[in-house]
Design a protein around this motif. Sequence first.
Motif, PDB file in Angstrom:
ATOM      1  N   ARG A 191      19.937  49.509 105.697  1.00 26.08           N
ATOM      2  CA  ARG A 191      19.963  48.833 104.398  1.00 26.08           C
ATOM      3  C   ARG A 191      21.375  48.533 103.907  1.00 26.08           C
ATOM      4  O   ARG A 191      21.565  48.045 102.794  1.00 26.08           O
ATOM      5  CB  ARG A 191      19.220  49.686 103.360  1.00 26.08           C
ATOM      6  CG  ARG A 191      17.714  49.717 103.576  1.00 26.08           C
ATOM      7  CD  ARG A 191      17.049  50.754 102.698  1.00 26.08           C
ATOM      8  NE  ARG A 191      17.411  52.098 103.105  1.00 26.08           N
ATOM      9  CZ  ARG A 191      17.078  53.205 102.442  1.00 26.08           C
ATOM     10  NH1 ARG A 191      16.410  53.101 101.320  1.00 26.08           N
ATOM     11  NH2 ARG A 191      17.429  54.393 102.883  1.00 26.08           N
ATOM     12  N   ASP A 467      17.294  56.323 108.347  1.00 27.70           N
ATOM     13  CA  ASP A 467      17.157  54.939 107.888  1.00 27.70           C
ATOM     14  C   ASP A 467      16.512  54.056 108.950  1.00 27.70           C
ATOM     15  O   ASP A 467      15.676  53.196 108.650  1.00 27.70           O
ATOM     16  CB  ASP A 467      18.531  54.375 107.517  1.00 27.70           C
ATOM     17  CG  ASP A 467      18.998  54.861 106.156  1.00 27.70           C
ATOM     18  OD1 ASP A 467      18.819  56.049 105.880  1.00 27.70           O
ATOM     19  OD2 ASP A 467      19.539  54.061 105.380  1.00 27.70           O
ATOM     20  N   ILE A 470      12.846  54.932 109.113  1.00 24.72           N
ATOM     21  CA  ILE A 470      12.142  54.358 107.957  1.00 24.72           C
ATOM     22  C   ILE A 470      11.843  52.887 108.213  1.00 24.72           C
ATOM     23  O   ILE A 470      10.759  52.393 107.899  1.00 24.72           O
ATOM     24  CB  ILE A 470      12.987  54.523 106.682  1.00 24.72           C
ATOM     25  CG1 ILE A 470      13.033  55.991 106.237  1.00 24.72           C
ATOM     26  CG2 ILE A 470      12.431  53.663 105.530  1.00 24.72           C
ATOM     27  CD1 ILE A 470      13.976  56.265 105.080  1.00 24.72           C
ATOM     28  N   GLY A 476       7.999  51.552 105.455  1.00 26.33           N
ATOM     29  CA  GLY A 476       9.351  50.998 105.478  1.00 26.33           C
ATOM     30  C   GLY A 476       9.340  49.498 105.728  1.00 26.33           C
ATOM     31  O   GLY A 476      10.108  48.751 105.111  1.00 26.33           O
ATOM     32  N   THR A 502      11.862  51.036  96.861  1.00 22.58           N
ATOM     33  CA  THR A 502      12.560  52.323  97.011  1.00 22.58           C
ATOM     34  C   THR A 502      11.569  53.467  97.094  1.00 22.58           C
ATOM     35  O   THR A 502      11.735  54.398  97.892  1.00 22.58           O
ATOM     36  CB  THR A 502      13.528  52.540  95.830  1.00 22.58           C
ATOM     37  OG1 THR A 502      14.490  51.480  95.811  1.00 22.58           O
ATOM     38  CG2 THR A 502      14.252  53.876  95.961  1.00 22.58           C
ATOM     39  N   GLU A 505      10.015  53.576 100.500  1.00 20.16           N
ATOM     40  CA  GLU A 505      10.958  54.132 101.465  1.00 20.16           C
ATOM     41  C   GLU A 505      11.070  55.633 101.324  1.00 20.16           C
ATOM     42  O   GLU A 505      11.182  56.359 102.329  1.00 20.16           O
ATOM     43  CB  GLU A 505      12.328  53.470 101.290  1.00 20.16           C
ATOM     44  CG  GLU A 505      12.352  52.012 101.726  1.00 20.16           C
ATOM     45  CD  GLU A 505      13.524  51.230 101.172  1.00 20.16           C
ATOM     46  OE1 GLU A 505      13.765  50.108 101.655  1.00 20.16           O
ATOM     47  OE2 GLU A 505      14.195  51.728 100.247  1.00 20.16           O
TER      48      GLU A 505
END
Length: 822
Positions: A191, A467, A470, A476, A502, A505
């Motif tokens: 991200r 990350d 995700i 995600g 958010t 996630e």
Amino acid sequence: MGSQSSSRGRARRAARGRRQRGESEETGSRARARTAAETTRATRAVKRRTAVRDLTETPTAAEETITYGKAASRDPRKAAEEREKLWARLGATKNGASGTSYAHLLDGGARAHGGSAASTSGTRSRGSNRAALRLGFAAHRERFAKGLKCELEEEMALSEKRLNTWTLERLVSEGYAILGMRARYEGMLQRDALVRLTIPFADASDMSPLGRELPYHRFTTGDMVQMSEGDEHDAAGGITGVVALRSMHFITVAVHEDDLARLIETGSKWRVDLSANTVAHDRSLAALVAFSEPGGMPGSSAAPRRTDDRKSSTSYSTLQRALLGVPDENGTLEQLANMPPQWAGKEQKQNLAAAIKLVRDPLNPSQRVAVKSAMSCSLAVWQGPPGTGKTRTLIAYIGAAVHLASIQRRRGKGPVVLASAASNVAVDNILEGLAKEKFVIDGRPLRVVRLGAPAKVQPWLQELTLDAQIAQHPLGRQAAAMRDAIRGLSGPAYARQRKQATQLELTAAKSILKSVDVVCSTCVGAGDDLLEDLTFPVTVLDEATQCTEPAALIALSKALSAVLVGDSRQLPPTVVSRDAVDAGLQISIFERMERLGVKVSLLDLQYRMHPLIAEFPSQAFYSGKVGSAPTPQDRPIVPGVAWPKPNVPVVFLEINDAECRAPDGNSLYNVEEAKTAITVVKKILASGDLAGPGDIGVISPYAAQVRLLQEEYGVLGTAKRNYLDYTDEDKMKELEIRSVDGFQGREKEVIVLCTVRSNTGGGIGFVDDPRRLNVGITRARRGLIVLGNRRTLSTNEIWRKWFKWIDQYGCALGDYKNFIGR
């Protein structure tokens, strides 16, 4: 028939109704339990934040936590006697006007009181022991909170002094800022957006994607930086990022995707400053508070046979008491450390043996002993001298621990191991080792996740980051689609959608963390809120001698048992405040446990160095107990230079020119030494034996000398590729020039060590630290070249011993030209 059918229908409907009511009641019960748990967690978090704030604003003296009996509360003399008895139980001694010291925290004095505190029987004795324990935890919190406060104040004062009193020219020359940088978009890292910052050539017709060679700077991978448009520092309106990669011509920084458009705007130029980071302080302080509280760590000393992972609010856990280092009614410190952990107790003996058998074959005897002992105790301490395979042994232990959890059918209870270390490099070494080992658990690959900013993780390990995982999770992907749809748009409705993304996630992250076997994170990273409600059967802490005790507690306070891996004969944590050093912040929890007499498992066979390079460190620092696996044939001597003894890959080159003090007055350099070092490097590279400059490390204790060496070497090799494509081949194209302290844990085929010191007064500053010498001379596999002035260095005892060893083999040269064959 119709009557029977109707009757059966009514019966089925009734049964279905009963099931639905039962399910509803069960669902309601689970919901109530979940709500109660969430309320408890929220209450605990509020109490913890309050305690941290109180500790910061109005610290409480340890003795203020004592609850006196009736007689002592009325009679000051009896109160003083009661205090003295409590301190005596903790191993503390008289210390001038203050009356007490903290011997149990920082030295081995407590060993005089190492017998079981249960030597006097009865309820009153047990009550006194509990009171002493509370006082001990309060003293621990008081001392280290003071150390953290002093360290933060010193760091902030230095940062403010630089920004407020130094000229811009000095900030640039000392490497704390770079001016005139332009940003170019390089790609997305989960991200975050990656931007390459360069200083463009003045002549547009001579533009290069690399830009000009960057001036000397202190930015390294993982550093926080502040970017301000123009030449003025803008703390409020600047952009914060993390250095992902540094090169001779550019630095790559990861920033929030919302800041990308502003950064790459045509014609904009940026000033980049090193940024102060208070996250480590805040998380260390929170961990310190948790550690000092009854119930602040998983497990219960009051109920050692409990098999669940709930936290007791009325007692200290076994690991908690062992880490404090105070014997109590449950036994000596050694007995506390050796208590079987709740997740692998004595009743699991057969399972334990089966788990160890699965991974023990590649290990040597000392490594197998270390793994086996750690599997059956609450606190294990391993000493890993240079090159002894501590990371390999840790990986074997992690595999055994996960296998044991699998044998016990510990499914659905979250991850088994928190693998932590002081630095991102050490965490990535564990992560890479686990990925290469390819453990199989219940017919599936070992599941590992790396916590932390992706920019701080090596490019080839990105797919293992949280990350990245995700991004592959269904939730995600849903969140990513939502973000793509509203990218660049603003307004309340879009803000709500970003918040929803958010939350998706976050839900994905929690699901992933619950499903993995191992979580890898730095000590500071282990303080992430995502781990708040997880209890790990074990935390393994690599580089345990390189992080401060409060930082180590961030990871340790989440576990039922722990393995500390480090080496107190190498460098300690870096602490800048003298007051913090006096408070004990530079003494690691590893070293404190060692001083207090906890049994240490020594890994006694090194695999890195030519046996003659390893000979002196083994004799001088490890009483000759560390042997060598490599033979001279395994580590052939590097050609291209004339080693004084053809079979000994060690040389000392005499430097006669005097040292110089850097303009800032805080560092030293030696011009002749730097020129000689780079000449030697180029001569070795010209032989063609090594794969490239990346096989050589040039190290020095002084930052000014590191800078001079970098300038002397100049630009060699070819341009690196983008961060996302960066490989080991790219690393091989660059000569690595660093400080000795920054090279701990690393190795190269050849090491050139520049000591700098050369003066008539015989002063050698922190070069006199034996631990720094140990680190400096144990990084090389096939060749060690040390430059310095013998007369100056010989004022120190450990250096005199090293010169005696050098002379024994005839490896000293008075003229470096004889070494390079001129």
